[in-house]
Design a protein around this motif. Structure first.
Motif, PDB file in Angstrom:
ATOM      1  N   ILE A  17     -36.451  -0.685   5.277  1.00 18.47           N
ATOM      2  CA  ILE A  17     -37.867   0.710   5.198  1.00 18.47           C
ATOM      3  C   ILE A  17     -37.970   1.090   6.217  1.00 18.47           C
ATOM      4  CG2 ILE A  17     -40.181   1.016   3.993  1.00 18.47           C
ATOM      5  CD1 ILE A  17     -40.385  -1.339   2.769  1.00 18.47           C
ATOM      6  N   HIS A  18     -37.968   0.775   6.824  1.00 12.88           N
ATOM      7  CA  HIS A  18     -38.240   1.562   8.252  1.00 12.88           C
ATOM      8  C   HIS A  18     -36.558   2.803   8.761  1.00 12.88           C
ATOM      9  CE1 HIS A  18     -41.262  -0.757   9.721  1.00 12.88           C
ATOM     10  NE2 HIS A  18     -41.625  -0.334   9.503  1.00 12.88           N
ATOM     11  N   ALA A  19     -35.777   2.294   7.994  1.00 11.06           N
ATOM     12  CA  ALA A  19     -34.629   3.077   8.487  1.00 11.06           C
ATOM     13  C   ALA A  19     -34.183   3.846   7.495  1.00 11.06           C
ATOM     14  CB  ALA A  19     -33.609   1.979   9.038  1.00 11.06           C
ATOM     15  N   LEU A  20     -34.767   4.150   6.457  1.00  9.73           N
ATOM     16  CA  LEU A  20     -34.554   4.978   5.208  1.00  9.73           C
ATOM     17  C   LEU A  20     -35.066   6.020   5.927  1.00  9.73           C
ATOM     18  CD1 LEU A  20     -36.541   3.103   2.147  1.00  9.73           C
ATOM     19  CD2 LEU A  20     -34.153   3.541   2.717  1.00  9.73           C
ATOM     20  N   PRO A  21     -35.627   6.324   7.154  1.00  5.29           N
ATOM     21  CA  PRO A  21     -35.817   8.156   6.886  1.00  5.29           C
ATOM     22  C   PRO A  21     -34.741   8.738   7.779  1.00  5.29           C
ATOM     23  CG  PRO A  21     -38.074   6.593   7.255  1.00  5.29           C
ATOM     24  CD  PRO A  21     -36.872   6.287   6.852  1.00  5.29           C
ATOM     25  N   VAL A  22     -33.578   7.701   8.028  1.00  4.90           N
ATOM     26  CA  VAL A  22     -32.593   8.318   8.780  1.00  4.90           C
ATOM     27  C   VAL A  22     -31.888   8.459   8.003  1.00  4.90           C
ATOM     28  CG1 VAL A  22     -30.706   6.817  10.772  1.00  4.90           C
ATOM     29  CG2 VAL A  22     -32.651   6.777  11.236  1.00  4.90           C
ATOM     30  N   ALA A  23     -30.979   7.919   7.208  1.00  7.11           N
ATOM     31  CA  ALA A  23     -30.536   8.590   5.893  1.00  7.11           C
ATOM     32  C   ALA A  23     -30.669   9.731   5.537  1.00  7.11           C
ATOM     33  CB  ALA A  23     -30.063   7.228   3.884  1.00  7.11           C
ATOM     34  N   HIS A  24     -32.171   9.805   5.419  1.00 10.69           N
ATOM     35  CA  HIS A  24     -32.507  11.007   4.819  1.00 10.69           C
ATOM     36  C   HIS A  24     -32.373  12.553   5.455  1.00 10.69           C
ATOM     37  CE1 HIS A  24     -34.905  13.548   2.075  1.00 10.69           C
ATOM     38  NE2 HIS A  24     -35.238  13.958   3.306  1.00 10.69           N
ATOM     39  N   ALA A  25     -32.518  12.081   7.113  1.00 17.30           N
ATOM     40  CA  ALA A  25     -32.319  13.121   7.847  1.00 17.30           C
ATOM     41  C   ALA A  25     -30.936  12.598   8.138  1.00 17.30           C
ATOM     42  CB  ALA A  25     -33.178  12.529   8.984  1.00 17.30           C
ATOM     43  N   LEU A  26     -29.623  12.581   7.996  1.00 16.25           N
ATOM     44  CA  LEU A  26     -28.179  13.065   8.484  1.00 16.25           C
ATOM     45  C   LEU A  26     -28.311  13.483   7.233  1.00 16.25           C
ATOM     46  CD1 LEU A  26     -27.498   9.360   9.765  1.00 16.25           C
ATOM     47  CD2 LEU A  26     -27.047  11.159  10.573  1.00 16.25           C
ATOM     48  N   LYS A  27     -28.388  13.607   6.210  1.00 10.48           N
ATOM     49  CA  LYS A  27     -28.151  14.300   4.890  1.00 10.48           C
ATOM     50  C   LYS A  27     -29.050  15.647   4.853  1.00 10.48           C
ATOM     51  CE  LYS A  27     -25.735  11.988   1.881  1.00 10.48           C
ATOM     52  NZ  LYS A  27     -24.245  11.566   1.317  1.00 10.48           N
ATOM     53  N   GLN A  28     -29.727  15.636   4.727  1.00 12.76           N
ATOM     54  CA  GLN A  28     -30.516  17.175   5.528  1.00 12.76           C
ATOM     55  C   GLN A  28     -30.098  17.944   5.963  1.00 12.76           C
ATOM     56  OE1 GLN A  28     -33.453  18.309   3.496  1.00 12.76           O
ATOM     57  NE2 GLN A  28     -32.502  16.694   2.085  1.00 12.76           N
ATOM     58  N   ASN A  29     -29.038  17.360   8.178  1.00  9.85           N
ATOM     59  CA  ASN A  29     -28.388  17.836   8.536  1.00  9.85           C
ATOM     60  C   ASN A  29     -26.765  18.123   8.653  1.00  9.85           C
ATOM     61  OD1 ASN A  29     -30.060  18.083  11.097  1.00  9.85           O
ATOM     62  ND2 ASN A  29     -30.816  16.791  10.547  1.00  9.85           N
ATOM     63  N   TRP A  30     -26.100  16.880   7.313  1.00 11.00           N
ATOM     64  CA  TRP A  30     -25.187  17.014   7.144  1.00 11.00           C
ATOM     65  C   TRP A  30     -25.071  17.212   5.843  1.00 11.00           C
ATOM     66  CZ3 TRP A  30     -24.316  13.345  11.722  1.00 11.00           C
ATOM     67  CH2 TRP A  30     -24.333  14.381  13.067  1.00 11.00           C
TER      68      TRP A  30
END
Length: 340
Positions: A17-30
């Motif tokens: 769960i703690h790592a989920l924002p990483v995937a979202h941030a990557l998709k938002q930028n790329w």
């Protein structure tokens, strides 16, 4: 910009769960990048139907528990990973097993987060950013920032399907809960005995909640059965007991509809944060600055003892610090969170 990214965060539930924002941030930028996530069975459901994750690769750890298992299965797993042609691997686990996955992936670029262990820093380059001493969510996001990406909003993307919602409602009804009622989720289980609030305290809290018209609902996995039974036996009016009856997504929906969540440093607590439910977190041996409920609107009670934050799985001569967290105080804070 990287186009084909592997995220390695395999366990436990709270860590994933703690790592989920990483995937979202990557998709938002790329937006055009492809994200693949390697995960173990226990947390697999958290990643399904996630718009930020293009592929989930399940790692069956039972195949790799022995030397013969590694010899037999590692080549096949490596071929699977290399067939995806990753240009970047992010090891957010920081352990020997995740380092092995990063290495087997064949990705030419490999990064990890600060505080990697078990020599995993020799395989992936640790990123120690501005939040290296802060909450683990921000430590993971520092890896994204190091790639040149902006993090404008921290999002925990957990997608609950209508079918999962319907099944959760049916399970709740069978247990005697109408989710339209006002209820509080109680999570007695943790992965360390020292992180557990006593079941007698939970039972007393359940009675106090009933007294003010709030339904207490016990949740947890099959391994929490004994704790749930002790709470039910100790309460004047038995709480609703959903222990071991839900999948992670069904639990996410039931928690999302709750008025509040009460529990220690455990996966369901971080799940409550992810779905937007106010958390009253009870902490003793671990540090809420690193592992506490992320974001605003949550309350943290720490044990009033000198040895708080000791990071010990077993307690010494001083007794269990979690016992010192007062039930009446927890009840007051819970009702305050709900009524405000």
């Amino acid at each position: 910009m990287y186009k084909n990214i592997l995220i390695i965060k395999m366990s436990a539930i709270g860590d994933v769960i703690h790592a989920l924002p990483v995937a979202h941030a990557l998709k938002q930028n790329w937006p055009d990048c492809r994200i693949t996530w390697v995960v173990e069975r226990a947390a697999y459901d958290l990643l399904t139907n996630n718009p930020d994750i293009d592929e989930i690769i399940l790692l069956d750890k039972t195949k790799f528990k022995s030397l013969s298992g590694i010899i037999n299965h590692a080549p096949e797993f490596s071929r699977l990973l290399k067939s995806r042609r990753f240009d970047l691997a992010l090891d957010l686990q920081g352990l020997a097993k995740s380092a092995a996955v990063a290495y087997l992936s064949g990705a030419p670029n490999r990064l990890g987060y600060c505080n990697m262990r078990e020599l995993s820093q020799l395989v992936s380059k640790p990123v120690c950013g501005a939040h290296k001493d802060g909450h683990v969510v921000e430590r993971y996001l520092d890896v994204v920032r190091a790639l040149g990406c902006s993090v404008d909003e921290v999002v925990f993307p957990i997608h609950i399907t209508s079918e999962e919602q319907g099944q959760a409602e049916a399970i709740a009804r069978q247990a005697g809960l109408d989710i339209a009622q006002r209820y509080v989720v109680l999570a007695p289980g943790t992965n360390w005995p020292t992180k557990c609030w006593p079941t007698a305290h939970f039972a007393k809290l359940a009675d106090l909640l009933y007294d003010v018209g709030i339904i207490p609902v016990i949740i947890g996995g099959p391994g929490d059965r004994r704790l749930a039974d002790e709470i039910v036996a100790g309460a004047v009016i038995p709480p609703v007991d959903l222990t071991g009856r839900t999948t992670l997504k069904e639990l996410a929906f039931i928690t999302k509809r709750a008025s509040a969540f009460v529990g220690g440093d455990t996966g369901p607590m971080h799940l409550a944060v992810a779905v937007g439910t106010p958390v009253v977190a009870l902490f003793g041996p671990t540090d809420p600055r690193r592992n506490g409920p992320y974001g605003e609107g949550h309350k943290v009670l720490t044990a009033p003892v000198d040895c708080v934050g000791c990071w010990k799985r077993k307690c010494g001569e001083k007794g269990r610090c979690m016992e010192t967290i007062d039930v009446e105080k927890v009840h007051k804070i819970v009702t305050g969170v709900i009524i405000k």
